[in-house]
Scaffold this active site. Structure first.
Site, PDB file in Angstrom:
ATOM      1  N   ASN A  46       0.945  -1.182   0.024  1.00 46.22           N
ATOM      2  CA  ASN A  46       0.066   0.096  -0.067  1.00 46.22           C
ATOM      3  C   ASN A  46       0.768   1.250   0.203  1.00 46.22           C
ATOM      4  O   ASN A  46       1.823   1.412   0.565  1.00 46.22           O
ATOM      5  CB  ASN A  46      -1.110  -0.135   1.263  1.00 46.22           C
ATOM      6  CG  ASN A  46      -2.152  -1.135   1.320  1.00 46.22           C
ATOM      7  OD1 ASN A  46      -2.183  -1.668   0.135  1.00 46.22           O
ATOM      8  ND2 ASN A  46      -2.364  -1.526   2.309  1.00 46.22           N
ATOM      9  N   HIS A  94       5.687  -0.641  -2.630  1.00 48.17           N
ATOM     10  CA  HIS A  94       5.661   0.182  -3.876  1.00 48.17           C
ATOM     11  C   HIS A  94       5.500   1.497  -3.944  1.00 48.17           C
ATOM     12  O   HIS A  94       4.557   2.019  -4.458  1.00 48.17           O
ATOM     13  CB  HIS A  94       4.091  -0.736  -4.111  1.00 48.17           C
ATOM     14  CG  HIS A  94       4.070  -1.995  -4.698  1.00 48.17           C
ATOM     15  ND1 HIS A  94       2.891  -2.753  -4.726  1.00 48.17           N
ATOM     16  CD2 HIS A  94       4.769  -2.839  -5.110  1.00 48.17           C
ATOM     17  CE1 HIS A  94       3.271  -3.856  -5.185  1.00 48.17           C
ATOM     18  NE2 HIS A  94       4.586  -4.163  -5.398  1.00 48.17           N
ATOM     19  N   GLU A 141     -11.752 -12.724   0.590  1.00 42.60           N
ATOM     20  CA  GLU A 141     -12.161 -13.825  -0.461  1.00 42.60           C
ATOM     21  C   GLU A 141     -10.982 -14.463  -0.736  1.00 42.60           C
ATOM     22  O   GLU A 141      -9.887 -14.047  -0.613  1.00 42.60           O
ATOM     23  CB  GLU A 141     -12.945 -13.211  -1.706  1.00 42.60           C
ATOM     24  CG  GLU A 141     -12.128 -12.130  -2.360  1.00 42.60           C
ATOM     25  CD  GLU A 141     -12.859 -11.613  -3.590  1.00 42.60           C
ATOM     26  OE1 GLU A 141     -13.871 -11.721  -3.714  1.00 42.60           O
ATOM     27  OE2 GLU A 141     -12.065 -10.705  -4.151  1.00 42.60           O
ATOM     28  N   ALA A 146     -11.059  -7.493   7.089  1.00 41.22           N
ATOM     29  CA  ALA A 146      -9.915  -7.419   7.705  1.00 41.22           C
ATOM     30  C   ALA A 146     -10.106  -6.771   9.116  1.00 41.22           C
ATOM     31  O   ALA A 146      -9.452  -7.295  10.269  1.00 41.22           O
ATOM     32  CB  ALA A 146      -8.951  -6.542   7.076  1.00 41.22           C
TER      33      ALA A 146
HETATM   34  C1  BJW Z   1     -10.612  -7.051   1.732  1.00 42.62           C
HETATM   35  C2  BJW Z   1     -11.472  -6.297   2.122  1.00 42.62           C
HETATM   36  C3  BJW Z   1     -11.560  -6.177   3.520  1.00 42.62           C
HETATM   37  C4  BJW Z   1     -11.484  -5.917  -0.140  1.00 42.62           C
HETATM   38  N1  BJW Z   1     -10.961  -7.107   4.254  1.00 42.62           N
HETATM   39  N2  BJW Z   1      -9.875  -7.973   2.428  1.00 42.62           N
HETATM   40  C5  BJW Z   1       3.573 -12.333 -15.857  1.00 42.62           C
HETATM   41  C6  BJW Z   1       3.816 -13.071 -14.644  1.00 42.62           C
HETATM   42  C7  BJW Z   1       4.591 -12.683 -13.395  1.00 42.62           C
HETATM   43  C8  BJW Z   1       4.932 -11.415 -13.402  1.00 42.62           C
HETATM   44  C9  BJW Z   1       4.685 -10.362 -14.281  1.00 42.62           C
HETATM   45  C10 BJW Z   1       4.108 -10.999 -15.706  1.00 42.62           C
HETATM   46  N3  BJW Z   1       4.061  -9.787 -16.438  1.00 42.62           N
HETATM   47  C11 BJW Z   1       4.308  -8.367 -15.833  1.00 42.62           C
HETATM   48  C12 BJW Z   1       4.759  -9.179 -14.589  1.00 42.62           C
HETATM   49  C13 BJW Z   1       5.489  -8.277 -13.426  1.00 42.62           C
HETATM   50  C14 BJW Z   1       4.474  -7.278 -12.832  1.00 42.62           C
HETATM   51  C15 BJW Z   1       3.169  -7.992 -12.466  1.00 42.62           C
HETATM   52  O1  BJW Z   1       3.139  -8.532 -11.648  1.00 42.62           O
HETATM   53  N4  BJW Z   1       2.265  -8.051 -13.359  1.00 42.62           N
HETATM   54  C16 BJW Z   1       0.775  -8.784 -12.987  1.00 42.62           C
HETATM   55  C17 BJW Z   1      -0.271  -7.789 -13.483  1.00 42.62           C
HETATM   56  C18 BJW Z   1       0.981 -10.004 -13.774  1.00 42.62           C
HETATM   57  N5  BJW Z   1       5.011  -6.844 -11.622  1.00 42.62           N
HETATM   58  C19 BJW Z   1       5.763  -5.461 -11.820  1.00 42.62           C
HETATM   59  O2  BJW Z   1       6.302  -5.001 -12.935  1.00 42.62           O
HETATM   60  C20 BJW Z   1       6.433  -5.233 -10.487  1.00 42.62           C
HETATM   61  N6  BJW Z   1       7.871  -5.276 -10.882  1.00 42.62           N
HETATM   62  C21 BJW Z   1       8.585  -6.131 -11.036  1.00 42.62           C
HETATM   63  O3  BJW Z   1       8.235  -7.403 -11.260  1.00 42.62           O
HETATM   64  O4  BJW Z   1       9.899  -5.803 -11.318  1.00 42.62           O
HETATM   65  C22 BJW Z   1      10.862  -6.885 -11.595  1.00 42.62           C
HETATM   66  C23 BJW Z   1      11.625  -7.271 -10.343  1.00 42.62           C
HETATM   67  C24 BJW Z   1      11.293  -7.953  -9.242  1.00 42.62           C
HETATM   68  C25 BJW Z   1      11.696  -8.044  -8.074  1.00 42.62           C
HETATM   69  C26 BJW Z   1      12.996  -8.327  -7.830  1.00 42.62           C
HETATM   70  C27 BJW Z   1      13.767  -7.326  -9.149  1.00 42.62           C
HETATM   71  C28 BJW Z   1      13.073  -7.184 -10.216  1.00 42.62           C
HETATM   72  C29 BJW Z   1       5.912  -4.081  -9.989  1.00 42.62           C
HETATM   73  C30 BJW Z   1       4.618  -3.978  -9.435  1.00 42.62           C
HETATM   74  C31 BJW Z   1       4.150  -2.649  -9.141  1.00 42.62           C
HETATM   75  C32 BJW Z   1       2.726  -2.550  -8.783  1.00 42.62           C
HETATM   76  N7  BJW Z   1       2.514  -1.198  -8.566  1.00 42.62           N
HETATM   77  C33 BJW Z   1       0.946  -0.999  -8.029  1.00 42.62           C
HETATM   78  C34 BJW Z   1       0.543   0.508  -8.132  1.00 42.62           C
HETATM   79  C35 BJW Z   1       0.003   1.074  -9.343  1.00 42.62           C
HETATM   80  C36 BJW Z   1      -0.162   2.598  -9.086  1.00 42.62           C
HETATM   81  C37 BJW Z   1      -0.991   3.246  -7.964  1.00 42.62           C
HETATM   82  O5  BJW Z   1      -0.832   3.268  -6.885  1.00 42.62           O
HETATM   83  O6  BJW Z   1      -2.282   3.574  -8.606  1.00 42.62           O
HETATM   84  O7  BJW Z   1       0.687  -1.380  -6.638  1.00 42.62           O
HETATM   85  S1  BJW Z   1      -0.410  -1.822  -9.042  1.00 42.62           S
HETATM   86  C38 BJW Z   1      -1.415  -2.166  -7.721  1.00 42.62           C
HETATM   87  O8  BJW Z   1      -1.515  -3.580  -7.348  1.00 42.62           O
HETATM   88  C39 BJW Z   1      -0.572  -1.508  -6.419  1.00 42.62           C
HETATM   89  C40 BJW Z   1      -0.985  -2.666  -5.605  1.00 42.62           C
HETATM   90  O9  BJW Z   1      -0.018  -2.616  -4.341  1.00 42.62           O
HETATM   91  C41 BJW Z   1      -0.668  -3.816  -6.016  1.00 42.62           C
HETATM   92  C42 BJW Z   1      -1.453  -4.992  -5.373  1.00 42.62           C
HETATM   93  O10 BJW Z   1      -2.846  -4.884  -5.240  1.00 42.62           O
HETATM   94  P1  BJW Z   1      -3.463  -5.402  -4.186  1.00 42.62           P
HETATM   95  O11 BJW Z   1      -3.175  -4.522  -2.980  1.00 42.62           O
HETATM   96  O12 BJW Z   1      -3.492  -6.995  -4.120  1.00 42.62           O
HETATM   97  O13 BJW Z   1      -4.884  -4.933  -4.393  1.00 42.62           O
HETATM   98  P2  BJW Z   1      -6.301  -5.678  -5.253  1.00 42.62           P
HETATM   99  O14 BJW Z   1      -7.343  -4.690  -5.397  1.00 42.62           O
HETATM  100  O15 BJW Z   1      -5.760  -6.456  -6.186  1.00 42.62           O
HETATM  101  O16 BJW Z   1      -6.737  -6.617  -4.181  1.00 42.62           O
HETATM  102  C43 BJW Z   1      -7.426  -6.335  -2.753  1.00 42.62           C
HETATM  103  C44 BJW Z   1      -8.035  -7.544  -2.182  1.00 42.62           C
HETATM  104  O17 BJW Z   1      -8.392  -7.136  -0.848  1.00 42.62           O
HETATM  105  C45 BJW Z   1      -8.765  -8.480  -2.737  1.00 42.62           C
HETATM  106  O18 BJW Z   1      -8.348  -9.722  -2.622  1.00 42.62           O
HETATM  107  C46 BJW Z   1     -10.114  -8.113  -2.007  1.00 42.62           C
HETATM  108  O19 BJW Z   1     -11.035  -9.287  -1.830  1.00 42.62           O
HETATM  109  C47 BJW Z   1      -9.577  -7.703  -0.730  1.00 42.62           C
HETATM  110  N8  BJW Z   1     -10.287  -7.021   0.340  1.00 42.62           N
HETATM  111  N9  BJW Z   1     -11.953  -5.318   1.159  1.00 42.62           N
HETATM  112  C48 BJW Z   1     -10.084  -7.818   3.642  1.00 42.62           C
HETATM  113  N10 BJW Z   1     -12.592  -5.341   4.091  1.00 42.62           N
END
Ligand code: BJW
Length: 227
Positions: free
Chosen positions: A94, A111, A199, A215
């Site tokens: 976050n 992030h 979920e 949560a």
């Molecule tokens: C509740 C609730 C309640 C609701 N109680 N629960 C193919 C395969 C594998 C990887 C890749 C691929 N193609 C590309 C990649 C890499 C890519 C990636 O992962 N892409 C995927 C889409 C496949 N990753 C990257 O590019 C990352 N960098 C990287 O890999 O560099 C290489 C490297 C790594 C390590 C070492 C060296 C080199 C960078 C990723 C950057 C992500 N940035 C963001 C910010 C965007 C900007 C913004 O703020 O607007 O980060 S994206 C966004 O998603 C944000 C979040 O932190 C992140 C995760 O989201 P999160 O937190 O999981 O949210 P949701 O909405 O998805 O889920 C919420 C959950 O809460 C749900 O399950 C609900 O059910 C639950 N919930 N209410 C409890 N009350």
């Protein structure tokens, strides 16, 4: 008995009940936006003014007095206070500051952080509570890790995971790597793995213990079993 080493990964779900939208839900943060426009460097290069407008909006929302930590954030802060900062690390995806507001100290923002900006030329990170006007500050970008960029403090995170006895994942959908892969590392080092989410996440089969619900309810309940 030795105090367990606990690594806690948090995602947008932990802050949902504090009034901040998650990313991938209907009516989520990205609704009405193309991820490639607002969450990649390429998008920023194409339209820096539009991207700053998006993060200015999020920064304002975060500073709304109604956005406060909820019982889940406070439970994690209490855990750290009871077991010591050496034994509890929060790795948050976050960009909000609700863990800090709740009193947690040992936090990695993998992030980035919404209340900071970064000078693209010098790398200097600066606190930022106001709107950024790109025309006045062309070198300042949001201190946010976008897709295709390397998340922050990865060496420290991997070190902590390798020493962990317990890995808890809270409020994350498991869509985004490398965070979605941390549970595999925890399993490899024989840490206990727990998922607390509304979920099942994409990686739910990799967790030994899974508890589903809001949560603010399930996190304090689970944390009381540890202290
Ligand atoms: C509740 C609730 C309640 C609701 N109680 N629960 C193919 C395969 C594998 C990887 C890749 C691929 N193609 C590309 C990649 C890499 C890519 C990636 O992962 N892409 C995927 C889409 C496949 N990753 C990257 O590019 C990352 N960098 C990287 O890999 O560099 C290489 C490297 C790594 C390590 C070492 C060296 C080199 C960078 C990723 C950057 C992500 N940035 C963001 C910010 C965007 C900007 C913004 O703020 O607007 O980060 S994206 C966004 O998603 C944000 C979040 O932190 C992140 C995760 O989201 P999160 O937190 O999981 O949210 P949701 O909405 O998805 O889920 C919420 C959950 O809460 C749900 O399950 C609900 O059910 C639950 N919930 N209410 C409890 N009350």
């Amino acid at each position: 008995m030795a105090i367990p080493k606990i690594v806690i990964l948090t995602g947008a779900g932990i802050s949902a009940e504090s009034g901040l939208s998650t990313f991938r839900a209907q009516n989520g943060l990205w609704e009405g936006y193309d991820v490639n426009d607002v969450a990649t460097y390429e998008g920023y290069s194409r339209d820096p003014i539009g991207v700053h407008k998006f993060y200015n909006m999020l920064r304002n929302k975060l500073q709304d007095p109604k956005v406060r930590p909820n019982a889940a954030h406070y439970a994690l802060a209490e855990l750290e206070q009871k077991l010591g900062s050496d034994n509890v690390l929060i790795v948050t995806q976050n960009v909000d500051n609700l863990h800090e507001q709740a009193g947690s100290k040992n936090i990695i923002h993998m992030h980035g952080e919404l209340l900071k900006v970064r000078n693209e030329q010098t790398g200097q990170i600066i606190d930022c509570y106001n709107d950024i006007d790109y025309n006045q500050n062309r070198l300042l970008r949001p201190h946010i890790v976008w897709f295709g960029e390397v998340p922050l403090q990865m060496d420290e995170i991997y070190d902590a995971l390798e020493q962990a006895d317990l890995f808890i994942s809270i409020g994350t959908s498991g869509n985004v790597y490398p965070a979605a892969g941390f549970v595999k590392i925890a399993n490899q080092v024989s840490a206990k793995t727990v998922e607390l989410n509304l979920e099942p996440s994409l990686g739910q089969s990799l967790f030994q213990t899974k508890i589903y619900g809001p949560a603010s309810k399930i996190v304090p309940e689970f944390i009381t079993t540890l202290i």
